[in-house]
Design a protein around this motif. Structure first.
Motif, short mmCIF file in Angstrom:
data_model
loop_
_atom_site.label_atom_id
_atom_site.label_comp_id
_atom_site.label_asym_id
_atom_site.label_seq_id
_atom_site.Cartn_x
_atom_site.Cartn_y
_atom_site.Cartn_z
N UNK A 156 -37.09 -5.45 -44.77
CA UNK A 156 -35.67 -5.72 -44.55
C UNK A 156 -34.94 -4.69 -45.40
N UNK A 157 -35.43 -4.51 -46.56
CA UNK A 157 -34.65 -3.56 -47.35
C UNK A 157 -34.60 -2.19 -46.90
N UNK A 158 -35.81 -1.83 -46.13
CA UNK A 158 -35.81 -0.48 -45.67
C UNK A 158 -34.56 -0.40 -44.56
N UNK A 159 -34.56 -1.32 -43.71
CA UNK A 159 -33.69 -1.38 -42.61
C UNK A 159 -32.21 -1.20 -43.12
N UNK A 160 -32.11 -2.06 -44.09
CA UNK A 160 -30.71 -2.16 -44.47
C UNK A 160 -30.29 -1.10 -45.25
N UNK A 161 -31.25 -0.24 -46.22
CA UNK A 161 -30.79 0.99 -46.83
C UNK A 161 -30.62 2.23 -45.72
N UNK A 162 -31.36 2.04 -44.91
CA UNK A 162 -31.36 3.16 -43.74
C UNK A 162 -30.08 3.23 -43.20
N UNK A 163 -29.49 1.88 -42.60
CA UNK A 163 -28.24 2.03 -41.76
C UNK A 163 -27.00 1.85 -42.83
N UNK B 77 -21.49 -7.45 -50.96
CA UNK B 77 -21.84 -8.68 -51.15
C UNK B 77 -23.38 -8.86 -51.38
N UNK B 78 -24.36 -7.92 -50.85
CA UNK B 78 -25.88 -8.19 -50.89
C UNK B 78 -26.49 -7.45 -51.88
N UNK B 79 -25.93 -6.29 -52.28
CA UNK B 79 -26.68 -5.36 -53.01
C UNK B 79 -27.01 -5.98 -54.38
N UNK B 80 -27.91 -5.92 -55.06
CA UNK B 80 -28.16 -6.31 -56.51
C UNK B 80 -27.76 -5.22 -57.23
N UNK B 81 -26.86 -5.35 -57.93
CA UNK B 81 -26.56 -4.07 -59.10
C UNK B 81 -26.62 -4.87 -60.30
N UNK B 82 -27.24 -5.76 -60.91
CA UNK B 82 -27.64 -6.14 -62.28
C UNK B 82 -28.64 -5.23 -62.71
N UNK B 83 -28.47 -4.67 -63.99
CA UNK B 83 -29.33 -3.63 -64.53
C UNK B 83 -30.60 -4.02 -64.95
N UNK B 84 -31.54 -4.16 -64.17
CA UNK B 84 -32.92 -4.64 -64.31
C UNK B 84 -33.64 -4.08 -63.10
N UNK B 85 -34.80 -4.66 -62.79
CA UNK B 85 -35.95 -4.19 -61.86
C UNK B 85 -35.31 -4.57 -60.53
N UNK B 86 -34.29 -5.40 -60.33
CA UNK B 86 -34.05 -5.60 -58.99
C UNK B 86 -33.04 -4.66 -58.47
N UNK B 87 -32.53 -4.00 -59.45
CA UNK B 87 -31.08 -2.85 -59.26
C UNK B 87 -31.49 -2.16 -57.91
N UNK B 88 -30.51 -2.04 -57.19
CA UNK B 88 -30.41 -1.33 -55.63
C UNK B 88 -31.12 -2.06 -54.60
N UNK B 89 -31.88 -3.10 -55.06
CA UNK B 89 -32.39 -3.98 -53.91
C UNK B 89 -31.25 -4.53 -53.09
N UNK B 90 -31.66 -5.19 -51.99
CA UNK B 90 -30.56 -5.95 -51.30
C UNK B 90 -31.14 -7.24 -50.97
N UNK B 91 -30.32 -8.36 -51.30
CA UNK B 91 -30.53 -9.64 -51.11
C UNK B 91 -30.83 -10.02 -49.56
N UNK B 92 -31.82 -10.24 -48.96
CA UNK B 92 -31.92 -10.19 -47.59
C UNK B 92 -31.41 -11.33 -46.73
N UNK B 93 -30.91 -12.53 -47.33
CA UNK B 93 -30.47 -13.66 -46.86
C UNK B 93 -29.16 -14.19 -47.19
N UNK B 94 -28.34 -13.34 -47.24
CA UNK B 94 -26.86 -13.63 -47.40
C UNK B 94 -26.52 -13.09 -48.97
#
Length: 897
Positions: free
Chosen positions: A410-417, A378-395
């Protein structure tokens, strides 16, 4: 000079034989009857004023309807005071003018502080309330202002003196031959409202009793053990008393400094031990560390359920709340904060996964799996632009306009876990997104509180070449989680690139140590810097990392209190009274405040120190790990009657007054907030790492190097602008998913009744997607080549009887949409090239049909053609000319042709 009742000498004692009348409901009255009991005074409580007040030594009137004021008939009280009586009244309305009156307002950031010396309370001492209701009265005549409201910086004391603007909180007003103490707020509310510090609030009410009756107050003696609450088997404890004179105790006490008496070190057997000092008793427990830490973990895990953190579903399938906000309300409760933060989800998930193994608790794994599924799907951004791979941290992600700041920590902790939970592809995409937004030279995050628009406008290449401003390259607050994710990715895959970027950044930070940018405090920075250094030393054995860890250990040891916690030091504290409460700030006011931070500091030190000892074998790390975990076990809230807080930790703990208290200057996360992640989860992760002997980081690099290369290729293709056609389908649970270049993404929370259909809208560079919802209406969203996925929008109120059909009409640069309505007619709307601009629904003729039409664009005629079967089974055809449809024609004779 000590403020006293004018008619009583400095050392005179007064004997009071008549009782004190306490008027008001039992709960607020109890705060004053406790003070009267402490002074040895009898009292009688009344719900309303008795007919005759003359037989009472003093009268106390509490606010029974707080936070609403109560209108009182004070004629009898006024007569009693004018005749020489003493009375205390708080937060009341009066039509006669006897009581001071003023506008009632909320004291948002103003705090109460003493303006004169009172018995046992020095001037400028702070009494924290919580957004109390107060009357803004003006001091008149010979009234003396004992306590004031004002915006004051400080923890225990107004360190910059009184502010320029104040208004009274407690007044001493001469009236005739008597006196009136008037409080502009409900001081009796301090118990129910959880005002802090508790001992000072209790003393203030005792002072009021003393001022009313002339009774000399007993000294406030404090008795405790050091360490407090619990001590590990075989370790010493001593009895400590704070008193102006040597107290009578069962242990011999020696004055070690003025006002402080200590016993010799005591080595006690396992079990509970109680010490008596006068009429006071203190208890300390002795037992093994493993048992204590396990109890701490069990109670914290139970808190998630007791406090309702798994909202809507106890299995975590609906997420976990962020926690409890700082703003204590009039009922003494903390507001529930339901924000679905991805970092809290993943930190909590890992804690429950560890607990599932530690305690043979299968539900813990279910909760962990559900929380991680929500984040990854639900939270990882997979649109093919410069937001790709990041996580929406608030829902859950929405469209670009609803995407929050993509905070690097936030994105570091989410990626780690995500990596740790087995979602390796998702985790590596998160890691690659962090790498693409890091400095090409330093390998450190650029603009770590980045906005989506910044990433889209600058792009990965420009961002990587941007200078890191404000010394952000030296703050572990923002950098450490990404570095931990890189290191874990290296341990999981063996890909050298991950280790290289982690060590490049850490080399720079370690080379500048101890210089650092302080986001909250130097103490928090030290605790946060340890974990990536542990991981890097684990994989490289580089001496510089070990030396930096030793230096951090030395610093933490220098800030360690007697119970093991690390005092906040060198922080982002308000530099003036005017700066109090207007920005984010630390939860202490000045170096020397005995306050620890359980949000940004203590939990992360507890997480890293057991690992530092395990990786290095150096005793200093074990000693510090014992200290901080012991401390967390001691300050864990232990109140079975409090479902909100029993088993958890609030942000600021004052280890001298031994209560949750600190400077309430932070706009977002003050001393009383509670976080499921960041605070609770990291604390028990640290304890479980100690209990299990887990190394946290993979023991040796594995070989999954093909996967990192594949992930990098995805990002390279996006950077090169290479297209990737998307398909859309309905999942078993009714959610619509997008599949693009093999990557899946759930599209919002719409539940579909049928399969989605879509058409390419080339003029705007987007796919337009339509689906019939379970509500029977048609819904639309889009996938834009640049800004990504849009939100679902319902198209009108038309009820559908079949699935939609769509086609692109190049002649009109429009998407043509057709559906069979519940009325049996075929209906049409067009989407023009302005985003979201659908025309209203209109029927295509008056015939009734059995299903939606087939649609195609006729290039020869330059129009959209439709074919459908009417309810008589006849084949009907029409086409769209300009914006109109021609009449339906009967082509049924072609069926056998």
């Amino acid at each position: 000079m000590l403020y006293r009742l004018p008619s009583v000498g400095q050392s005179d004692a007064v004997t009071v034989s008549a009782p004190v009348a306490v008027i008001g409901p039992p709960d607020p009255a109890a705060a004053f009857t406790a003070a009267l009991d402490q002074a040895g005074l009898a009292s009688i409580r009344y719900d309303e004023f008795p007919v005759d007040l003359s037989g009472y030594s003093a009268v106390i009137v509490v606010a029974g309807r707080y936070p609403e004021p109560e209108r009182l008939d004070v004629a009898g009280l006024a007569e009693y005071v004018r005749a020489g009586g003493s009375a205390y009244v708080e937060f009341a309305l009066d039509d006669t003018g006897f009581l001071p009156q003023g506008e009632i307002r909320t004291a948002h950031i103003e705090r109460i502080f003493t303006t004169v010396a009172l018995a046992g309370i020095e001037p400028l001492q702070i009494l924290d309330e919580h957004s109390s209701q107060a009357q803004q009265v003006v001091v008149r005549g010979k009234a003396v202002e004992l306590c004031s409201y004002g915006t004051v910086a400080g923890t225990h004391e107004a360190i910059f003196g009184p502010p320029d603007v104040t208004f009274p909180a407690l007044l001493d007003i001469p009236v005739g031959d008597g006196r009136l103490l008037y409080a502009t707020t409900a001081l009796s509310h301090h118990v129910k409202g959880r005002y802090k510090p508790v001992r000072r609030w209790r003393r203030l009410l005792q002072v009021i009793v003393g001022q009313l009756t002339g009774v000399q107050l007993a000294e406030d003696i404090e008795v405790f053990t050091e360490p407090r609450v619990w001590v590990a088997t075989g370790e010493p404890v001593k009895l400590v008393v704070r008193s102006s004179t040597k107290p009578v105790a069962e242990l011999d006490l020696v004055e070690t400094k003025p006002g402080r008496f200590e016993s010799d070190l005591q080595y006690l057997d396992d079990g509970e031990h109680t010490f008596a000092v006068g009429d006071q008793h203190v208890t300390v427990a002795v037992g093994p560390r493993a048992e204590r830490y396990r109890r701490m973990v069990d109670r914290a895990i139970a808190w998630y359920d007791r406090a309702g953190m798994f909202y809507d579903a106890p299995d975590g399938s609906k997420g976990v709340a962020e926690g409890l906000s700082n703003e204590i309300d009039a009922e003494g409760k903390l507001p529930f904060r339901p924000v679905p933060r991805g970092d809290c989800f993943t930190q909590t998930a890992h804690a429950f996964r560890m607990y599932a193994d530690l305690a043979d608790f299968p539900r813990g794994r279910t909760i962990a799996d559900n929380l991680m599924r929500l984040v990854v799907e639900e939270e990882q951004l997979t649109d093919r632009n410069q937001l790709y791979g990041s996580f929406e941290p608030r829902g859950a992600r929405t469209d670009l306009t609803g995407t929050n700041n993509l905070f690097a920590d936030d994105n570091g902790w989410i990626s780690l876990f995500a990596l740790m939970s087995g979602h390796v592809e998702s985790g590596l995409r998160g890691v690659e997104a962090l790498i693409r937004t890091s400095s090409a030279d330093l390998g450190l995050q650029v603009d770590p509180w980045r906005t989506p628009s910044t990433l889209l406008v600058k792009g990965w290449d420009e961002l990587s070449r941007s200078p890191i401003e404000d010394g952000l390259d030296l703050t572990s607050h923002w950098q450490s989680s990404a570095q931990c994710a890189y290191l874990y990715a290296y341990g999981l895959t063996g890909d050298q690139g991950y280790l290289d970027i982690a060590t490049r950044g850490l080399d720079h930070m370690a080379g500048q140590h101890p210089r650092a940018r302080l986001e909250t405090s130097r103490t928090c920075e030290a605790g946060r810097f340890l974990l990536p250094l542990v991981g890097a030393y684990h994989y490289t054995r580089k001496p510089q990392y070990l030396e930096t860890m030793r230096s951090l250990a030395g610093y933490l040891k220098s800030r360690q209190g007697p119970d093991g916690g690390f005092a906040e030091w060198d922080g982002k504290c308000p530099p003036s009274n005017e700066a109090y409460g207007v920005d984010e700030a630390a939860i202490f006011a000045a170096n020397g405040d005995p306050v620890t931070d359980q949000l940004y500091g203590t939990p992360f030190a507890a997480w890293a120190l057991p690992l530092a000892y395990r990786i290095t074998g150096e005793p200093v790390f074990e000693e510090l790990a014992h200290g901080v975990l012991d401390y967390l076990s001691r300050i864990q809230i232990d109140d079975p009657d409090d479902e909100q807080l029993d088993g958890t930790w609030q942000r600021a703990f004052d280890f001298d007054s031994w209560e949750y208290f600190g400077s309430n200057a932070d706009l977002g996360w003050g001393p009383y907030c509670v976080e499921t992640g960041w605070s609770v989860a990291p604390s028990i992760i640290g304890a479980m790492l100690y209990l299990t002997g887990d190394n946290f980081f993979p023991p040796a690099p594995s070989s999954l190097s093909e996967l990192p290369a594949s992930i990098r290729a995805e990002f390279d293709a996006i950077a090169a602008g290479q297209p990737a056609p998307a398909t859309f389908t309905r999942r078993d649970d009714g959610r619509v998913i997008r599949i693009q270049n093999g990557v899946q993404a759930v599209l919002g929370d719409l539940t579909a009744a049928g399969e989605p259909v879509w058409a390419r809208n080339e003029p705007v560079g987007a796919d337009e997607i339509y689906v019939r919802g379970t509500d029977g209406h048609l819904h639309h969203t889009y996938l834009d080549d640049r800004v990504g996925q849009g939100r679902w929008q319902q198209l009108g109120d038309l009820e559908l009887a079949d699935e939609p059909v769509v086609a692109f009409n190049p002649g009109a640069n429009a998407i043509e949409v057709y559906v069979l309505g519940a009325d049996g007619h075929i209906h049409h709307c067009s989407m023009i090239d302005v985003r979201g601009g659908h025309t209203p629904w209109e029927p295509v003729g008056t015939l009734h049909f059995t299903g939606s039409p087939a649609v195609l664009y006729d290039e020869e005629l330059g129009s959209v053609r439709l074919v459908a079967n009417d309810t008589a089974g006849q084949d009907r055809r029409t086409r769209k000319v300009n914006r109109w449809h021609l009449p339906w024609q009967d082509y049924s004779h072609w069926i056998t042709a």
